[in-house]
Design a protein around this motif. Structure first.
Motif, PDB file in Angstrom:
ATOM      1  N   LEU A   1      62.045  15.961  87.492  1.00 14.42           N
ATOM      2  CA  LEU A   1      62.233  14.865  86.546  1.00 14.42           C
ATOM      3  C   LEU A   1      61.425  15.082  85.266  1.00 14.42           C
ATOM      4  O   LEU A   1      61.906  14.801  84.164  1.00 14.42           O
ATOM      5  CB  LEU A   1      61.857  13.535  87.204  1.00 14.42           C
ATOM      6  N   ALA A   2      60.212  15.596  85.375  1.00 17.01           N
ATOM      7  CA  ALA A   2      59.387  15.848  84.186  1.00 17.01           C
ATOM      8  C   ALA A   2      60.058  16.875  83.272  1.00 17.01           C
ATOM      9  O   ALA A   2      60.054  16.716  82.041  1.00 17.01           O
ATOM     10  CB  ALA A   2      57.995  16.318  84.589  1.00 17.01           C
ATOM     11  N   GLU A   3      60.647  17.897  83.849  1.00 21.10           N
ATOM     12  CA  GLU A   3      61.333  18.916  83.065  1.00 21.10           C
ATOM     13  C   GLU A   3      62.566  18.329  82.382  1.00 21.10           C
ATOM     14  O   GLU A   3      62.838  18.603  81.213  1.00 21.10           O
ATOM     15  CB  GLU A   3      61.723  20.113  83.931  1.00 21.10           C
ATOM     16  N   PHE A   4      63.305  17.499  83.118  1.00 23.45           N
ATOM     17  CA  PHE A   4      64.485  16.879  82.516  1.00 23.45           C
ATOM     18  C   PHE A   4      64.068  15.933  81.392  1.00 23.45           C
ATOM     19  O   PHE A   4      64.727  15.875  80.349  1.00 23.45           O
ATOM     20  CB  PHE A   4      65.324  16.141  83.560  1.00 23.45           C
ATOM     21  N   ARG A   5      62.983  15.198  81.565  1.00 18.82           N
ATOM     22  CA  ARG A   5      62.487  14.317  80.508  1.00 18.82           C
ATOM     23  C   ARG A   5      62.172  15.138  79.252  1.00 18.82           C
ATOM     24  O   ARG A   5      62.534  14.744  78.142  1.00 18.82           O
ATOM     25  CB  ARG A   5      61.249  13.555  80.961  1.00 18.82           C
ATOM     26  N   GLU A   6      61.513  16.273  79.421  1.00 15.88           N
ATOM     27  CA  GLU A   6      61.205  17.125  78.264  1.00 15.88           C
ATOM     28  C   GLU A   6      62.488  17.605  77.597  1.00 15.88           C
ATOM     29  O   GLU A   6      62.599  17.610  76.370  1.00 15.88           O
ATOM     30  CB  GLU A   6      60.345  18.319  78.669  1.00 15.88           C
ATOM     31  N   TYR A   7      63.457  18.017  78.393  1.00 11.76           N
ATOM     32  CA  TYR A   7      64.754  18.433  77.872  1.00 11.76           C
ATOM     33  C   TYR A   7      65.369  17.310  77.030  1.00 11.76           C
ATOM     34  O   TYR A   7      65.816  17.535  75.904  1.00 11.76           O
ATOM     35  CB  TYR A   7      65.668  18.804  79.048  1.00 11.76           C
TER      36      TYR A   7
END
Length: 104
Positions: free
Chosen positions: A18-24
């Protein structure tokens, strides 16, 4: 006069990333706005399904959206954002819909 088009994206994401998707998502909000659209945000899981997210953004016309797609294919920041998603595997799949918005 052309009609605006809103793009609705439904993502199946890796709930453990989820953190990676938020950054994306944060990257693309800025990029869409820079390339002529109006981004309405990314909507991440809260209650319910933990692997589904959404995004909405509007362009003044379908032709403007198509120009954005052409520009994004070679824009260094856009290419990097795509690469980030591929490398982190935060997105499993996505669906794109085109909607006719009604604004006040």
């Amino acid at each position: 006069m052309s009609n605006p088009v809103t793009v609705h994206l439904r993502y199946e994401i890796d709930a453990d990333k989820l953190a990676e998707f938020r950054e994306y998502g944060e990257r693309w909000i800025r990029l869409v706005n820079r390339l002529g659209g109006t981004h309405h945000g990314y909507f991440l899981p809260s209650e319910g399904d933990s692997d589904e997210a959404f995004a909405l953004f509007t362009f003044p016309s379908l032709a403007d959206y198509e120009q954005y797609r052409i520009a994004a294919a070679t824009d260094a920041e856009c290419v990097e954002a795509y690469r980030f998603a591929v490398e982190t595997k935060c997105i499993r799949r996505y669906e794109r819909r085109f909607l006719a918005p009604v604004f006040e």
